[in-house]
Design a protein around this motif. Structure first.
Motif, PDB file in Angstrom:
ATOM      1  N   LEU A 141      30.987  36.196  47.498  1.00  0.00           N
ATOM      2  CA  LEU A 141      32.067  35.232  47.716  1.00  0.00           C
ATOM      3  C   LEU A 141      33.065  35.761  48.741  1.00  0.00           C
ATOM      4  N   LYS A 142      33.468  37.003  48.582  1.00  0.00           N
ATOM      5  CA  LYS A 142      34.428  37.603  49.520  1.00  0.00           C
ATOM      6  C   LYS A 142      33.837  37.670  50.929  1.00  0.00           C
ATOM      7  N   ARG A 143      32.607  38.122  51.033  1.00  0.00           N
ATOM      8  CA  ARG A 143      31.947  38.239  52.343  1.00  0.00           C
ATOM      9  C   ARG A 143      31.825  36.875  53.015  1.00  0.00           C
ATOM     10  N   LEU A 144      31.384  35.859  52.246  1.00  0.00           N
ATOM     11  CA  LEU A 144      31.231  34.519  52.809  1.00  0.00           C
ATOM     12  C   LEU A 144      32.575  33.899  53.184  1.00  0.00           C
ATOM     13  N   SER A 145      33.599  34.173  52.386  1.00  0.00           N
ATOM     14  CA  SER A 145      34.932  33.657  52.699  1.00  0.00           C
ATOM     15  C   SER A 145      35.432  34.225  54.016  1.00  0.00           C
ATOM     16  N   PHE A 146      35.313  35.542  54.194  1.00  0.00           N
ATOM     17  CA  PHE A 146      35.724  36.169  55.455  1.00  0.00           C
ATOM     18  C   PHE A 146      34.934  35.597  56.619  1.00  0.00           C
ATOM     19  N   LYS A 147      33.625  35.484  56.425  1.00  0.00           N
ATOM     20  CA  LYS A 147      32.752  34.981  57.487  1.00  0.00           C
ATOM     21  C   LYS A 147      33.123  33.548  57.869  1.00  0.00           C
ATOM     22  N   ASN A 148      33.359  32.694  56.861  1.00  0.00           N
ATOM     23  CA  ASN A 148      33.717  31.295  57.140  1.00  0.00           C
ATOM     24  C   ASN A 148      35.058  31.182  57.858  1.00  0.00           C
ATOM     25  N   VAL A 149      36.055  31.912  57.401  1.00  0.00           N
ATOM     26  CA  VAL A 149      37.375  31.840  58.032  1.00  0.00           C
ATOM     27  C   VAL A 149      37.287  32.312  59.482  1.00  0.00           C
ATOM     28  N   ASP A 150      36.688  33.472  59.700  1.00  0.00           N
ATOM     29  CA  ASP A 150      36.581  33.995  61.061  1.00  0.00           C
ATOM     30  C   ASP A 150      35.729  33.088  61.948  1.00  0.00           C
ATOM     31  N   GLY A 151      34.613  32.626  61.429  1.00  0.00           N
ATOM     32  CA  GLY A 151      33.715  31.773  62.215  1.00  0.00           C
ATOM     33  C   GLY A 151      34.352  30.445  62.596  1.00  0.00           C
ATOM     34  N   PHE A 152      35.001  29.791  61.643  1.00  0.00           N
ATOM     35  CA  PHE A 152      35.622  28.504  61.947  1.00  0.00           C
ATOM     36  C   PHE A 152      36.867  28.665  62.810  1.00  0.00           C
TER      37      PHE A 152
END
Length: 174
Positions: A141-152
């Motif tokens: 969850l933490k990894r995907l959250s960081f990835k989504n925020v940075d990517g978007f």
């Protein structure tokens, strides 16, 4: 002259030393400052207005709690469908008239429907707890959250730069 002008500047500054050098501009937005509990002045964390007594993490935890109920309902529903079709149909009927958006309210209503529904509700509570403690991948969850925020963020900034600049997009024909 210079020291008097700097003291005058400090006196009329938008910062108030009483509140840990936070801008005074934020305080008129508070509804009733007399009833507010004192907040921590020394913090290296970002101040997030508008959450009242709860932190953003507490709000997210509430949403996750309700989400875990939703997941547990899906798991129990699938289990009942395979080995107790009558109970599955009863749960589906209950789901048609009751929302899972507030997990605790949903389970409380299910428990009070009948003794048969009570057993289903207890199973949902058991699965919700087990899923949260054992199966939910918190690190993912933490990894995907960081990835989504940075990517978007990157995507939105790139789109804005392309829209506002006069650079023509390369043709794919050539």
């Amino acid at each position: 002259m210079e020291s008097s002008s700097s003291s005058l500047l400090l006196h009329h500054s938008c910062f108030n030393p009483k509140f840990g050098k936070r801008p005074l501009l934020a305080y008129p937005l508070m509804r009733n400052p007399r009833n507010r509990k004192p907040t921590r002045i020394c913090s290296n964390k970002m101040y997030v207005p508008g959450f009242g007594e709860a932190s953003p993490e507490a709000k997210a935890a509430k949403h996750l709690h309700d989400f875990f109920t939703y997941v547990a309902v899906r798991i129990v529903s699938a289990q009942l469908e395979s080995y107790n079709h009558e109970a599955y149909l009863e749960l589906r009927e209950f789901l048609d008239t009751n929302s899972v958006s507030d997990g605790d309210k949903f389970c409380a209503a299910l428990m009070r429907r009948s003794s048969r529904h009570m057993k289903i509700a207890l199973r949902i509570l058991e699965v919700r707890s087990a899923y949260c403690k054992n199966d939910f991948e918190w690190d993912n969850l933490k990894r995907l959250s960081f990835k989504n925020v940075d990517g978007f963020n990157t995507k939105l900034m790139r789109e804005y730069v392309l829209e506002t600049s006069h650079v023509e997009k390369p043709d794919s024909d050539t």
